[in-house]
Write an enzyme that holds these catalytic residues in place. Structure first.
Site, PDB file in Angstrom:
ATOM      1  N   GLY A  80       6.901  -3.112   2.790  1.00 36.14           N
ATOM      2  CA  GLY A  80       5.674  -3.559   3.465  1.00 36.14           C
ATOM      3  C   GLY A  80       4.578  -2.583   3.087  1.00 36.14           C
ATOM      4  O   GLY A  80       4.820  -1.370   2.988  1.00 36.14           O
ATOM      5  N   GLY A 101       2.105  -1.457   4.694  1.00 30.50           N
ATOM      6  CA  GLY A 101       1.839  -0.453   5.729  1.00 30.50           C
ATOM      7  C   GLY A 101       2.876   0.657   5.675  1.00 30.50           C
ATOM      8  O   GLY A 101       2.541   1.850   5.596  1.00 30.50           O
ATOM      9  N   GLY A 115       1.224   0.937  -5.944  1.00 28.89           N
ATOM     10  CA  GLY A 115      -0.162   0.787  -5.491  1.00 28.89           C
ATOM     11  C   GLY A 115      -0.354   1.404  -4.112  1.00 28.89           C
ATOM     12  O   GLY A 115      -1.414   1.978  -3.812  1.00 28.89           O
ATOM     13  N   ASP A 116       0.665   1.293  -3.274  1.00 31.53           N
ATOM     14  CA  ASP A 116       0.567   1.863  -1.928  1.00 31.53           C
ATOM     15  C   ASP A 116       0.544   3.391  -1.990  1.00 31.53           C
ATOM     16  O   ASP A 116      -0.204   4.043  -1.250  1.00 31.53           O
ATOM     17  CB  ASP A 116       1.738   1.360  -1.070  1.00 31.53           C
ATOM     18  CG  ASP A 116       1.830  -0.169  -1.098  1.00 31.53           C
ATOM     19  OD1 ASP A 116       0.771  -0.825  -1.027  1.00 31.53           O
ATOM     20  OD2 ASP A 116       2.942  -0.702  -1.221  1.00 31.53           O
TER      21      ASP A 116
END
Ligand code: RIB
Length: 304
Positions: free
Chosen positions: A40, A42, A249-250
């Site tokens: 996820g 987040g 990317g996170d």
């Protein structure tokens, strides 16, 4: 330095399917391998912060089946006091990673839909004690709207990674400190083509004109493009062997925020974030690869 980062966003169980080629309509294919892991955007951003030694509170919701995952997150160093278990299924992502290391992802948000305005209000005290807030678009849009106003009212810098991309209201754009689309997302946000560098620059400038303070367009192997109201610069990516692009990317976003909070120049922050992403894509465990020591060592090794 250590920062208090609040990440408001999704937690998913990532169902990873390692395939030669993406499945096509009407096809049944066999995967080479499959795993399930925590993910996820987040959760990944939050773990990116932890890897950089920042304090991170994750604001998310899981289903009633989620208690074990919350324990694991606590064990990994995340502050989990604000995570709620709700009467829904934990979010799921179904991810194909092909032999060229491209990925495609379908997310079923499930409990992530409970990251609502009411949820934020219940945790507002903790949230507004963060020095910086990061978010993405796997939670309801009205929550993003409320969060952007809240950050604006409390003078807290806010980074939005606009994925999965949808058009954003002018009010959200005006409240945004950092917006980090990839080129495809940038095109959706602006209704403008982004196939060439000139087009990408024009679309990023459009967002700055709308009030976004800093736009960072991620461009895969071309690195990233930084645009604000006075500066425009492309920052090259590092060339490394790709193992797994999911979550890189996170990590990029967590690293960019970390460097900005350290008051570095935004171009250095882009380099720092590119280094974190380069480390992340060389590993199946993106966040444990992009630690602060590894990022600094990587940057030193790649000094010109
Ligand atoms: O950015 C990668 C993430 O996107 C995955 O972990 C998946 O859960 C989706 O949210």
């Amino acid at each position: 330095m250590q920062f208090h980062v609040a990440v408001v966003g999704s937690f998913n169980l990532d169902h990873m399917l390692y395939v030669k080629n993406f499945v096509k309509a009407g096809q049944t294919i066999l995967a080479d391998d499959a795993t399930i892991r925590m993910g996820g955007k987040g959760f990944n951003q939050a773990m990116g912060c932890i890897a950089l030694n920042d304090h991170c509170v994750l604001f998310t919701c899981l289903g009633n089946d989620g208690q074990n995952y919350v324990h694991t997150m606590t064990h990994l160093g995340l502050k989990t006091d604000c995570i709620e278990l709700v009467d829904d299924v934990t979010g799921s992502a179904f991810i194909q990673l092909d032999q060229t290391k491209e990925n495609c992802i379908v997310v079923a948000p499930g409990a992530n839909n409970a990251v609502s305005i009411a949820y934020l209000k219940r945790h507002e005290d903790v949230l507004t004690h963060g020095q910086v807030v990061m978010t993405q678009l796997e939670i309801p849009m009205e929550t993003i709207d409320y969060l952007s106003q809240l950050c604006h009212d409390h003078d807290i810098p806010l980074l939005l990674n606009p994925a999965p991309a949808v058009k954003l209201s002018d009010a959200i754009l005006r409240h945004m400190t950092w917006l980090t689309p990839n080129q495809g997302e940038l095109s959706i946000l602006t209704d403008m083509p982004t196939e060439t560098m000139e087009q990408t620059i024009a679309a990023a400038r459009y967002l700055v004109d709308k009030g976004v303070k800093h736009v960072v367009v991620t461009m895969g192997s071309l690195g990233c493009l930084y645009v604000d109201d006075t500066r425009l610069e492309q920052v090259d990516a590092y060339k490394v062997d790709v193992v797994d692009t999911v979550g890189a990317g996170d990590c990029f976003n967590a690293a960019f925020v970390h460097a900005m909070m350290e008051h570095h120049d935004p171009i250095y922050a882009c380099k720092f974030a590119n280094a974190a992403a380069a480390l992340a894509i060389q590993s199946k465990d993106s966040y444990s690869a992009a630690t602060i020591d590894n990022v600094l060592a990587f940057l030193k090794a790649h000094e010109n």
